[in-house]
Scaffold this motif. Sequence first.
Motif, PDB file in Angstrom:
ATOM      1  N   VAL A 166       0.667  -1.170  -0.030  1.00  0.00           N
ATOM      2  CA  VAL A 166       0.080   0.140  -0.019  1.00  0.00           C
ATOM      3  C   VAL A 166       0.950   1.211  -0.266  1.00  0.00           C
ATOM      4  CG1 VAL A 166      -1.806  -1.330   1.155  1.00  0.00           C
ATOM      5  CG2 VAL A 166      -0.318  -0.117   2.414  1.00  0.00           C
ATOM      6  N   ASN A 167       0.167   2.358  -0.055  1.00  0.00           N
ATOM      7  CA  ASN A 167       0.982   3.723  -0.153  1.00  0.00           C
ATOM      8  C   ASN A 167       1.286   4.213   1.194  1.00  0.00           C
ATOM      9  OD1 ASN A 167       1.220   3.585  -3.175  1.00  0.00           O
ATOM     10  ND2 ASN A 167      -1.116   4.178  -3.179  1.00  0.00           N
ATOM     11  N   SER A 168       0.494   4.001   2.125  1.00  0.00           N
ATOM     12  CA  SER A 168       0.683   4.657   3.521  1.00  0.00           C
ATOM     13  C   SER A 168       0.109   3.893   4.597  1.00  0.00           C
ATOM     14  CB  SER A 168      -0.145   5.977   3.404  1.00  0.00           C
ATOM     15  OG  SER A 168      -1.539   5.707   3.500  1.00  0.00           O
ATOM     16  N   ARG A 169       0.719   4.430   5.788  1.00  0.00           N
ATOM     17  CA  ARG A 169       0.214   3.690   6.844  1.00  0.00           C
ATOM     18  C   ARG A 169      -1.296   3.603   7.239  1.00  0.00           C
ATOM     19  NH1 ARG A 169       2.134   7.124  10.417  1.00  0.00           N
ATOM     20  NH2 ARG A 169       0.148   7.777  10.877  1.00  0.00           N
ATOM     21  N   GLN A 170      -1.789   4.725   7.012  1.00  0.00           N
ATOM     22  CA  GLN A 170      -3.314   4.858   7.155  1.00  0.00           C
ATOM     23  C   GLN A 170      -4.100   3.822   6.345  1.00  0.00           C
ATOM     24  OE1 GLN A 170      -4.888   8.947   7.628  1.00  0.00           O
ATOM     25  NE2 GLN A 170      -6.831   8.210   6.562  1.00  0.00           N
ATOM     26  N   GLU A 171      -3.572   3.679   4.754  1.00  0.00           N
ATOM     27  CA  GLU A 171      -4.204   2.873   4.110  1.00  0.00           C
ATOM     28  C   GLU A 171      -4.059   1.475   4.611  1.00  0.00           C
ATOM     29  OE1 GLU A 171      -3.947   1.281  -0.630  1.00  0.00           O
ATOM     30  OE2 GLU A 171      -3.058   3.401  -0.035  1.00  0.00           O
ATOM     31  N   CYS A 172      -3.154   1.054   5.185  1.00  0.00           N
ATOM     32  CA  CYS A 172      -2.971  -0.306   5.844  1.00  0.00           C
ATOM     33  C   CYS A 172      -3.917  -0.374   7.075  1.00  0.00           C
ATOM     34  CB  CYS A 172      -1.370  -0.554   6.292  1.00  0.00           C
ATOM     35  SG  CYS A 172      -0.963  -2.162   6.889  1.00  0.00           S
ATOM     36  N   MET A 173      -3.978   0.613   7.746  1.00  0.00           N
ATOM     37  CA  MET A 173      -5.043   0.492   8.820  1.00  0.00           C
ATOM     38  C   MET A 173      -6.350   0.526   8.206  1.00  0.00           C
ATOM     39  SD  MET A 173      -5.767   3.934  11.409  1.00  0.00           S
ATOM     40  CE  MET A 173      -4.050   4.344  11.501  1.00  0.00           C
ATOM     41  N   GLU A 174      -6.687   0.936   7.333  1.00  0.00           N
ATOM     42  CA  GLU A 174      -8.195   0.962   6.691  1.00  0.00           C
ATOM     43  C   GLU A 174      -8.427  -0.438   6.048  1.00  0.00           C
ATOM     44  OE1 GLU A 174      -8.387   5.707   5.186  1.00  0.00           O
ATOM     45  OE2 GLU A 174      -7.801   3.979   4.025  1.00  0.00           O
ATOM     46  N   LEU A 175      -7.437  -1.178   5.615  1.00  0.00           N
ATOM     47  CA  LEU A 175      -7.509  -2.391   5.014  1.00  0.00           C
ATOM     48  C   LEU A 175      -7.713  -3.307   6.393  1.00  0.00           C
ATOM     49  CD1 LEU A 175      -4.564  -2.981   2.490  1.00  0.00           C
ATOM     50  CD2 LEU A 175      -6.974  -2.838   2.034  1.00  0.00           C
ATOM     51  N   CYS A 176      -7.033  -3.116   7.335  1.00  0.00           N
ATOM     52  CA  CYS A 176      -7.485  -4.180   8.632  1.00  0.00           C
ATOM     53  C   CYS A 176      -9.114  -3.785   9.234  1.00  0.00           C
ATOM     54  CB  CYS A 176      -6.764  -3.793   9.672  1.00  0.00           C
ATOM     55  SG  CYS A 176      -6.749  -5.027  11.070  1.00  0.00           S
ATOM     56  N   LEU A 177      -9.191  -2.635   9.198  1.00  0.00           N
ATOM     57  CA  LEU A 177     -10.698  -2.105   9.665  1.00  0.00           C
ATOM     58  C   LEU A 177     -11.737  -2.556   8.841  1.00  0.00           C
ATOM     59  CD1 LEU A 177      -9.678   1.604  10.972  1.00  0.00           C
ATOM     60  CD2 LEU A 177      -9.958  -0.499  12.414  1.00  0.00           C
ATOM     61  N   GLY A 178     -11.543  -2.474   7.488  1.00  0.00           N
ATOM     62  CA  GLY A 178     -12.687  -3.135   6.671  1.00  0.00           C
ATOM     63  C   GLY A 178     -12.397  -4.658   6.189  1.00  0.00           C
ATOM     64  N   GLU A 179     -11.611  -5.321   6.694  1.00  0.00           N
ATOM     65  CA  GLU A 179     -11.607  -6.853   6.314  1.00  0.00           C
ATOM     66  C   GLU A 179     -12.822  -7.438   6.797  1.00  0.00           C
ATOM     67  OE1 GLU A 179     -10.622  -9.810   4.558  1.00  0.00           O
ATOM     68  OE2 GLU A 179      -8.979  -8.310   4.732  1.00  0.00           O
ATOM     69  N   THR A 180     -13.263  -8.145   5.651  1.00  0.00           N
ATOM     70  CA  THR A 180     -14.430  -8.772   5.938  1.00  0.00           C
ATOM     71  C   THR A 180     -14.351 -10.496   5.991  1.00  0.00           C
ATOM     72  OG1 THR A 180     -14.973  -8.809   3.680  1.00  0.00           O
ATOM     73  CG2 THR A 180     -15.846  -6.920   4.970  1.00  0.00           C
ATOM     74  N   GLU A 181     -13.322 -10.990   5.360  1.00  0.00           N
ATOM     75  CA  GLU A 181     -13.045 -12.320   5.083  1.00  0.00           C
ATOM     76  C   GLU A 181     -12.800 -13.088   6.273  1.00  0.00           C
ATOM     77  OE1 GLU A 181     -10.563 -13.354   1.913  1.00  0.00           O
ATOM     78  OE2 GLU A 181     -11.781 -12.478   0.353  1.00  0.00           O
ATOM     79  N   PHE A 182     -11.940 -12.458   7.333  1.00  0.00           N
ATOM     80  CA  PHE A 182     -11.618 -12.860   8.582  1.00  0.00           C
ATOM     81  C   PHE A 182     -11.687 -11.745   9.629  1.00  0.00           C
ATOM     82  CE2 PHE A 182      -7.791 -11.774   6.440  1.00  0.00           C
ATOM     83  CZ  PHE A 182      -7.040 -11.010   7.428  1.00  0.00           C
ATOM     84  N   SER A 183     -11.453 -12.040  11.039  1.00  0.00           N
ATOM     85  CA  SER A 183     -11.298 -10.897  11.966  1.00  0.00           C
ATOM     86  C   SER A 183     -10.181 -10.424  11.730  1.00  0.00           C
ATOM     87  CB  SER A 183     -12.050 -11.531  13.158  1.00  0.00           C
ATOM     88  OG  SER A 183     -13.334 -11.699  13.157  1.00  0.00           O
ATOM     89  N   CYS A 184      -9.802  -9.247  11.327  1.00  0.00           N
ATOM     90  CA  CYS A 184      -8.398  -8.549  11.243  1.00  0.00           C
ATOM     91  C   CYS A 184      -8.317  -7.884  12.677  1.00  0.00           C
ATOM     92  CB  CYS A 184      -8.344  -7.721  10.182  1.00  0.00           C
ATOM     93  SG  CYS A 184      -6.687  -6.940  10.267  1.00  0.00           S
ATOM     94  N   ARG A 185      -7.372  -8.446  13.735  1.00  0.00           N
ATOM     95  CA  ARG A 185      -7.171  -7.931  14.939  1.00  0.00           C
ATOM     96  C   ARG A 185      -6.096  -6.973  14.781  1.00  0.00           C
ATOM     97  NH1 ARG A 185      -9.171 -10.116  19.410  1.00  0.00           N
ATOM     98  NH2 ARG A 185     -10.905 -11.672  19.203  1.00  0.00           N
ATOM     99  N   SER A 186      -4.960  -7.131  13.715  1.00  0.00           N
ATOM    100  CA  SER A 186      -3.735  -6.178  13.848  1.00  0.00           C
ATOM    101  C   SER A 186      -3.052  -6.323  12.426  1.00  0.00           C
ATOM    102  CB  SER A 186      -2.582  -6.814  14.950  1.00  0.00           C
ATOM    103  OG  SER A 186      -2.165  -7.988  14.434  1.00  0.00           O
TER     104      SER A 186
END
Length: 710
Positions: A166-186
């Motif tokens: 990804v392009n930024s730390r915030q984009e990585c953070m958003e990927l985890c918050l929006g993950e639907t296939e599994f429970s992204c804890r970190s």
Amino acid sequence: MLTTSIPSLLLFGAAVVLGQMASPSGLGDSAEALAKQPSAPPPGVPSQMEDCDPDRVGFELITGFVLSAPNNVLESIPGTLMLSDCLESCQANESCYAVNYETGLCVLFSTNADMATGALTKSQFPVYTIYAQKNCLAVKPCERSWCVDRVQNYRLASHVKGHQVVNSRQECMELCLGETEFSCRSANYNNATGDCELSDMDRITLAGTNAFQPTKEFDYMENNCIEEPTKLCEFKKLTGRILKTVDSVFQDVGSLEECRELCLNSPYRCHSYDYGDTGEMVCRLSHHSRATLVDIQEPFLDVPEAATYELSSCYNVSIDCRSGDMVARIQTSKVFDGKIYAKGSPNSCVQDVNNSLEFELHMGYDDLECNVRKNGLGRYVNDVVIQHHDKIVTSSDLGLAVTCQYDLTNKSVTNEVDLGIHGDIEPSMSEEVTVDSPNVAMRITDRNGDDIMSSAEVGDPLALKFEIIDKNSPYEIFVRELVAMDGVDSSEIVLIDSRGCPTDHFIMGPIYKSAQTGKVLLSHFDAFKFPSSDIVQFRALVTPCMPTCEPIQCDQEESTGELRSVVSFGKRRRRRSISNESTSSAREDLLLVQSIQITDKFGFENETNPSPSNSAGTSNGGETAFMPSGSDAGICVNMAGIMILGIVFVIAQVAIFTIWSLLWQKKRIDHKLAADNMSFNVSIPSGLNSKHSDSLSKLYTSGYAHSRRF
């Protein structure tokens, strides 16, 4: 207890932060570096936050760091006891982009660490600061006070479920918050390469492992929006230490239990609390514990009389009542490595769990191995054990009684009502309680089960009585592996086998229920003993079952050789080897032992039981000797009795020989042979008459026979 009251402690924390703001050297930055800090946010960034939908605003926290930007301070709010209040103040102010928080002080800034490069530094002793940054996210965060905890230069080195550049730390953070296939804890973000690693684990679930490691160029981000179990929670006491900075301070809290409930129902993932250590009736909560503070230097204050209570693990148990089975689903807050099984069938109805946060156990209504019991109309129950260790039960394990209730009552319906069943039947009730095993006693009684016998003679009619002490217990019992043992050389005989059937019906009869109650089992037998001891010890395995125990059909051989079917209250264990069965029984069955003294009826008044060392002894003036034989066993002989018997036998033989000689001489004088009148098949010379034959018969039926009987 701390000698400092809570207001003075809060003012102390406030003085530290204000001192850092006023003194650049106290923050670890030079005055020249602070002069270079921008007085306003860079162009473009403010407009992004100003145009952000309030529902997209989320905060990320960095513990142990402070933003040093005195020219961008918007407001200082002393006396702030809640981190959530500090964040709400920033969210309500459109010009606020970040905050510094200590217990008792909240400072709002018009810039953040991304805008002011180098302004974020480690906070100073004796307390540590929490830095929070406001972000406009591409995904909608949860309604909790903050959505992400960030740790600089750290990485969770295992359990990677997804990877993307990804392009930024915030984009990585958003990927985890929006993950639907599994429970992204970190998530791990590599600032040099842009690699974003998503994981279904975090510092809490992997507490006690070495997965969380310091790694340069990485930012570790933990999802605070994840849902964690909040039931069946266990807290461990950490004596002598309390946190220097906490997230929430509550006053006038009535008890330690109320403080615990505040932690479990907090608007963030609360992992520790302390009560009454910083002031009377003061409760302090924190989302931190030792597992999340490994990167902070001395986060605790040493106070010998104080204590911090850290969350160890929680379990949410749900019961899915379906048309053909019941499913116990378990969700835990910490990685579980063990097994879940039906209490009555730990080897046949079991699910092994290997490092998982969610697991389940299926128990079919028609599956005999899982022992689901019907308890009333449409009501099915079973007992489930959550066992952490693979082989033994410990105090950390949980026992649950699960219930499915189906509404099977008659109902009146009219036209146009859809009576089709789509999918599984919805449950009308589920229960979770802890079940204790019943107390069972084994006694030796008379045939009616009334008088308790401590001694008896061989052949006396007795009974073994198995009884549940608690008359209101929901259990019944069955018996198997009943063994009788002696008290000397450990000789034993199996009376009831592993199936619950008698091995020899002439020694021990089948086990049957008492006519008065199903809580009592009886088995009749005639008193017996072992040759080497008067003490007979009975040992049995008793297994509780609920609500009733099903008997087993046993074949009994009659004296004619025919087989007759009898009922005995035992139960055969299926799909289990003997070794597994013994291991399981030690865990789920009750081992009962009872003894009785039984004497024989031989009438040897001077007989004495041999001692365990097989040594000779005396009793009542009689002499008893242990005579070794060809085998390991010995024969106990009364010497005085043998001598008397020998003398009598010799006298009898002499008398018989004298009488026989007189008769023989008389017969030789008599020349008349009366062989056809002889009553015995012996060779006798001629000349005897019938009356002498009668005399010989009387001899055998009187003196000789009498001596033999003696």
